[in-house]
Design an enzyme around this catalytic site. Structure first.
Site, short mmCIF file in Angstrom:
data_model
loop_
_atom_site.label_atom_id
_atom_site.label_comp_id
_atom_site.label_asym_id
_atom_site.label_seq_id
_atom_site.Cartn_x
_atom_site.Cartn_y
_atom_site.Cartn_z
N LYS A 69 -73.05 -4.05 19.93
CA LYS A 69 -72.66 -5.56 20.78
C LYS A 69 -73.54 -6.53 19.94
O LYS A 69 -74.62 -6.62 19.08
CB LYS A 69 -73.64 -5.94 21.89
N SER A 138 -70.45 -8.63 29.76
CA SER A 138 -70.55 -9.28 28.76
C SER A 138 -70.74 -8.44 27.57
O SER A 138 -69.74 -8.48 26.04
CB SER A 138 -71.86 -10.09 28.55
N SER A 162 -74.07 -6.59 33.14
CA SER A 162 -73.02 -6.76 31.42
C SER A 162 -72.74 -5.45 31.51
O SER A 162 -72.16 -5.06 29.65
CB SER A 162 -73.29 -7.52 31.27
#
Lengths: 419, 419
Positions: A69, A138, A162
């Site tokens: 990420k 996210s 997330s």
């Protein structure tokens, strides 16, 4: 999807090489990345070179492709935190988790799309199951990338919902470990009492395998005899506010588990946990306003409305209000520990429903925020779907520090759902 | 020294301007920086410009000059963490604490020397009271800079004893707040359960004033009627292992406090606190090995022996050993809370004695590590000296979260020592 555990076994057995696994990932990327948009940065050439290192054969992850990420710092790949402020930003070093993944033999193939600073403002990623739907956020690119077969393992982070929510929306396994189990050093900080590093993989055994290899902890659940867990279900508000299909998925999972010997009982959250639900917003805002103070002062014009509002609304939170939210949290943690003394895990929706249509929102973290604040391990189990075929995840919430027990219970549910 | 509180009052009264205060600091720097070596980077031109901003008159710190330990990220000044690996490194943003200081009206004049990654390998700073002696570490430049009158306020951080010890050695007030009171976002992380941001200033009222202005919390102790605190003293091993002069300083402080109405009693640490003393090393090493994993892998040749050993020795710490150290910590915190139910503060040496001769070591953190791990507020009170005239600090340790009470007790002791 690429099963980390299966691929690692086949590499170990000499049936596959890390480069061949990478070729499969590259093929999936070539076919679908234009549509899915999972990557902020992709570097398959560097990955191919890394996958040829002979030392990988002595590692646990054996050269499996990993997506990071884009809120985890990397020295050899740009790290933009989903924000135009950090366009082309190249950190001086790697985040702790990135070093640990490489030491465990993971091969980084790229950085995956995150919402801006892992908050709400979406990136360009689409849901691999239906490109008109959000992948969740996210950790959008990580969940979508694993779902699309671009990587065997991906890192995520959860401050609200997330990890668990995008895992649910994309039909992959998501693991938010106990708070602090995976280090957040070198991960862009929004809220130091909430930010939790997590992982995605194809199934529960895969994500447990990845977490074990990376952390050096005894977290694997494959090859174990799984005891039938004692499961608590929340049937009082706000928990039934999930979609009928999602509530149905939880019931299906509960029934399948009960049939296989699990003891399933209704539980009710004590009032302090409802208070803690509100405390999450206070702690999140107060800490975000401080963590992102530099960005707000120096680059306000480049912040999304949602981030600017998060910071500006936090002006109402005095230290006294914040301290009170922290005390509420402590009380709620004690109450949760008490509640869980008679059960092994809570079974709950991973999200309010399947991935909503549209790309302007990444969905709601209603079913996740409380658990992020409380800190126990959460696992989103893939395998179910709504009537339109979109994935639905069911969430297992364990006891704080009981990460392997939570993964075992999740594996039990995943197995009985597949029967 | 520059008293932050006194100068802020005189600026408020129109007797001084921020630029005039800066001129005083600049004069002291011109006279003594070559000898003291407090700064990693100094930018008085930028500070002079910042000190002229009209908006400063509405702030609490009113343009007072501040030094930032060079482990706090700054976008407008290099940030080298005391390591050649980061030569000329320019972070993309400011640490949270830096933003908070600027918002409170502090004017940054430069970055102060830190030992390498705030661990043991010393920088070039000398003790302003005797340049043949260490200023202490790791916040060497901040403590020495305040002592030399280069700045009114300076930031520090403590993972072992890096605020309280240099404050003691340099004869300034040092404040290590309760763990987490000041954010560590954007501060180079070594150990996420230990790293604590702190402050230096001339006296206790000054450091409390600075902490209040920066944090927005009710921490000021000037102008208050100070209640006589209930003080506990540790007279069992290892606490009497301080030098005779240092033990004498604690006795002087205790007698002066008792004469002014404080109730002073002997206390004994329960066994769990002795265990916690050992747990500090486990947690420190385990977390440092992960936090500095990127530096170790990418730049091993540029690490000092002490950092390399910290990381390498940590290979012996398995997750199980680490978890055990964390559980020991929890037990010890509960025991400490119980111990302190009958007293307000513990009075202890800030360090084993005065600043040792030589610049190859920054001294021992024996009298600090336990408190860093336990997390309560610690204040080093200046004002005493050994027979050679070198400063001796006495340390007040409060209850976790009772930062103002700890500062009030420290102020009480500082005042009665000056009578």
């Amino acid at each position: 999807m690429l099963s980390a555990l299966d691929l690692a076994r086949r590499i170990e057995a000499g049936e596959l090489t890390p480069v061949q696994v990478l070729d499969r990932a590259a093929e999936a990327i070539a076919q679908r990345e234009a549509e899915v948009g999972a990557f902020a940065t992709l570097d398959l050439d560097a990955a191919r070179k890394a996958a040829q290192a002979p030392a990988l054969k002595d590692t646990l992850l054996r050269g499996l492709p990993v997506g990071l990420k884009d809120i985890f710092d990397t020295a050899d790949l740009p790290t933009e935190y989903g924000s135009p402020i950090y366009k082309g930003h190249r950190p001086a070093g790697d985040a702790a988790l990135v070093s640990m993944i490489r030491r465990a033999g993971g091969v980084t193939i790229g950085k995956t799309v995150t919402t801006e600073f892992a908050h709400q403002h979406p990136g360009r990623t689409r849901n691999p199951h239906n490109p008109a739907h959000t992948p969740g956020g996210s950790s959008s690119g990580s969940a979508a990338g694993v779902a699309a077969g671009f990587m065997a393992i991906a890192t995520g982070s959860q401050t609200g919902g997330s990890v668990i929510r995008p895992a649910s929306y994309c039909g992959v396994a998501g693991f938010k470990p106990s708070f602090g189990l995976l280090p957040t050093v070198g991960m862009k900080c929004v809220s130091w009492h909430l930010d939790t590093a997590g992982l995605f993989a194809a199934g529960v055994a895969d994500v447990a395998f990845a977490a074990a290899a990376i952390s050096g902890r005894d977290l694997r659940v494959d090859g174990r005899t799984l005891a039938a867990p004692r499961i608590g279900i929340l049937r009082t508000p706000p928990w039934p506010e999930a979609s009928p299909d999602m509530n149905g998925a939880v019931e299906i999972a509960a029934r399948a588990a009960a049939k296989a010997g699990a003891r399933v009982s209704d539980i009710t959250l004590p009032p302090s946990l409802a208070e803690a639900f509100k405390a999450h917003g206070t702690i999140h805002g107060y800490e975000a306003a401080r963590s992102l103070g530099s960005e707000y002062e120096r680059h306000r014009g480049q912040l999304s409305k949602s981030i600017a509002e998060l910071i500006e609304n936090a002006q109402a939170f005095t230290p006294a209000i914040y301290d009170d939210a922290r005390r509420t949290t402590s009380r709620a943690r004690a109450a949760l520990a008490e509640l869980m003394s008679g059960i092994d895990v809570i079974l709950s929706p991973s999200a309010p429903g399947a991935a909503p249509q549209g790309l302007n929102s990444t969905g709601s973290s209603t079913f996740n925020r409380l658990w992020t604040l409380m800190g126990p391990p959460c696992v989103s189990i893939p395998g179910l779907a709504d009537r339109s075929g979109l994935p639905l995840g069911v969430q297992v919430i364990g006891r704080f520090g009981g990460d392997r027990a939570a993964l075992e219970a999740a594996m039990f549910v995943e197995v009985v759902l597949a029967l």
